[in-house]
Design a protein around this motif. Structure first.
Motif, short mmCIF file in Angstrom:
data_model
loop_
_atom_site.label_atom_id
_atom_site.label_comp_id
_atom_site.label_asym_id
_atom_site.label_seq_id
_atom_site.Cartn_x
_atom_site.Cartn_y
_atom_site.Cartn_z
N GLY A 1 0.48 -1.00 0.03
CA GLY A 1 0.00 -0.32 0.09
C GLY A 1 0.69 1.29 -0.35
O GLY A 1 0.16 1.99 0.06
N SER A 2 2.25 1.42 -0.39
CA SER A 2 3.05 2.44 -0.37
C SER A 2 3.00 2.36 -1.80
O SER A 2 2.94 2.86 -2.58
CB SER A 2 4.47 1.79 -0.35
OG SER A 2 4.17 1.76 0.60
N THR A 3 2.40 4.61 -1.34
CA THR A 3 2.40 5.19 -3.05
C THR A 3 3.90 5.92 -3.37
O THR A 3 3.98 6.23 -4.96
CB THR A 3 2.08 6.50 -2.27
OG1 THR A 3 2.10 7.56 -1.18
CG2 THR A 3 0.40 5.75 -1.40
N ARG A 4 4.66 5.60 -3.06
CA ARG A 4 5.91 6.26 -3.13
C ARG A 4 7.62 5.72 -2.69
O ARG A 4 7.72 4.81 -1.28
CB ARG A 4 6.46 6.81 -3.37
CG ARG A 4 6.94 7.66 -1.99
CD ARG A 4 7.08 9.77 -1.85
NE ARG A 4 7.56 10.07 -0.48
CZ ARG A 4 7.51 10.88 0.02
NH1 ARG A 4 6.58 12.33 -1.07
NH2 ARG A 4 7.67 11.83 0.54
N ARG B 1 17.40 6.10 -14.61
CA ARG B 1 16.65 4.76 -15.31
C ARG B 1 15.35 4.87 -14.89
O ARG B 1 14.66 4.34 -16.16
CB ARG B 1 17.73 4.40 -16.13
CG ARG B 1 18.60 4.56 -17.10
CD ARG B 1 19.58 4.17 -17.64
NE ARG B 1 19.85 2.59 -16.53
CZ ARG B 1 21.25 2.97 -15.59
NH1 ARG B 1 22.13 4.08 -16.17
NH2 ARG B 1 21.51 2.18 -15.06
N HIS B 2 15.41 4.74 -14.04
CA HIS B 2 14.31 3.34 -13.41
C HIS B 2 13.12 4.34 -12.39
O HIS B 2 12.46 3.61 -11.66
CB HIS B 2 14.23 2.76 -12.53
CG HIS B 2 15.30 1.31 -13.37
ND1 HIS B 2 14.49 0.14 -14.08
CD2 HIS B 2 16.68 1.57 -13.43
CE1 HIS B 2 15.57 -0.51 -14.32
NE2 HIS B 2 16.80 -0.23 -14.51
N GLY B 3 13.06 5.42 -12.96
CA GLY B 3 11.65 6.50 -12.60
C GLY B 3 12.10 7.29 -11.43
O GLY B 3 11.22 7.91 -10.82
N PHE B 4 13.00 7.10 -10.91
CA PHE B 4 13.28 8.46 -9.18
C PHE B 4 13.96 9.51 -10.19
O PHE B 4 14.67 9.57 -10.87
CB PHE B 4 14.68 7.39 -8.76
CG PHE B 4 14.41 6.41 -8.42
CD1 PHE B 4 13.70 6.17 -6.34
CD2 PHE B 4 13.94 4.42 -9.10
CE1 PHE B 4 12.97 5.40 -5.69
CE2 PHE B 4 14.12 3.71 -7.89
CZ PHE B 4 13.57 3.46 -6.70
N ALA B 5 13.21 10.37 -9.09
CA ALA B 5 13.54 12.11 -9.79
C ALA B 5 14.11 12.83 -8.16
O ALA B 5 13.11 12.78 -6.41
CB ALA B 5 12.08 12.55 -9.91
N HIS C 1 12.33 10.61 -4.52
CA HIS C 1 11.71 9.15 -5.32
C HIS C 1 11.21 8.56 -7.02
O HIS C 1 11.31 9.93 -7.82
CB HIS C 1 10.43 10.35 -4.25
CG HIS C 1 10.00 11.16 -2.86
ND1 HIS C 1 9.80 12.16 -3.03
CD2 HIS C 1 10.60 10.62 -2.37
CE1 HIS C 1 9.86 12.10 -1.36
NE2 HIS C 1 10.63 11.76 -1.38
N ARG C 2 10.06 8.03 -6.52
CA ARG C 2 9.24 7.65 -7.44
C ARG C 2 8.22 6.91 -7.08
O ARG C 2 7.40 6.26 -5.72
CB ARG C 2 10.51 5.68 -7.58
CG ARG C 2 9.80 4.83 -8.80
CD ARG C 2 10.53 4.01 -9.02
NE ARG C 2 9.59 2.68 -10.23
CZ ARG C 2 9.51 1.61 -10.75
NH1 ARG C 2 10.81 1.22 -10.20
NH2 ARG C 2 9.42 1.37 -11.42
N ALA C 3 7.12 6.81 -7.77
CA ALA C 3 5.85 6.63 -7.25
C ALA C 3 5.44 5.62 -7.47
O ALA C 3 6.24 4.89 -8.99
CB ALA C 3 5.19 7.67 -8.38
N VAL C 4 4.61 4.60 -6.84
CA VAL C 4 4.29 3.36 -7.22
C VAL C 4 2.59 3.50 -7.82
O VAL C 4 1.69 3.49 -7.59
CB VAL C 4 4.51 2.69 -5.53
CG1 VAL C 4 3.97 1.50 -5.64
CG2 VAL C 4 6.21 2.81 -5.53
#
Length: 214
Positions: A146-149, A167-171, A194-197
């Protein structure tokens, strides 16, 4: 390039020393002030591993652990051991300053957040996509809980890791300058990423394996 890499949740029993070796190879410079010298640090990590707080990469055929990604969730991370354990291992005189250093490295997840403890890949197996597979599995774990990021921190002297994460979506969301840690731990800035999940339908249960043909 590996013919097949198996990604498994959880550190296999009897692989604690191997995981500790990989972690120290990747993060020993940062952890040395708190847990060094190296042989003591590796032993401490091996004794206090939380087996259910990591995804590991297993070499084809042998099942040898060649990569590990730890995470902090539900109040526990991959590497355990509290103040009592540190003082028992290093003594009161040497243990107290080590606890102060460990406090500087402590990262507590915010609500809805899974915090990564870092990725370590055997140097002989780098370049085969193992880091990306581990990041994908950690994102699946986060979604199933249930994590969002997913959150992680990367130090300024590790641009290769930062490039992998990007490269794998982290900003990057912020950078903290830490010049007071350069002499002690070898880095002078820490960037939080952070990377959104997204929702992860039908993920496997802990202990399942994912085999990727490469």
């Amino acid at each position: 390039m590996d013919a097949a890499t198996v990604i498994r949740r959880g550190v296999p029993r009897c692989a604690e020393e191997r995981v500790a070796e990989l972690y120290w190879e990747a993060f020993g410079r940062k952890l040395g002030a708190a847990l060094g010298p190296a042989e003591h640090g590796r032993a401490f990590i091996a004794r206090h591993i939380h087996h259910d707080r990591a995804a590991v990469a297993l070499a084809p055929g042998s099942g040898h652990v060649v990569g590990v990604a730890g995470y902090h969730l539900g109040g526990r991370g991959l590497i355990g051991g509290g103040a009592h354990d540190v003082l028992s291992s290093y003594g009161l005189f040497n243990g107290l300053p080590r606890l102060a250093v460990l406090a500087l490295l402590e990262r507590t997840p915010e609500p809805g957040e899974l915090v990564m403890d870092g990725i370590a890949v055997d140097p002989a197996h780098r370049g085969a996509g193992i880091g990306g597979l581990l990041l994908t599995e950690i994102a699946a774990v986060a979604a199933e809980h249930g994590s969002t990021r997913v959150r992680l921190d990367v130090i300024d002297v590790n641009p290769r890791a930062r490039a992998l994460y990007e490269r794998h979506g982290f900003a990057a969301v912020r950078t903290e300058r830490t010049p007071y840690l350069r002499a002690l731990m070898g880095f002078g800035a820490v960037t939080t990423m952070h990377r959104a999940v997204p929702d992860h339908p039908g993920g496997g249960a802990p202990g399942d394996t994912l085999e990727q043909q490469r």
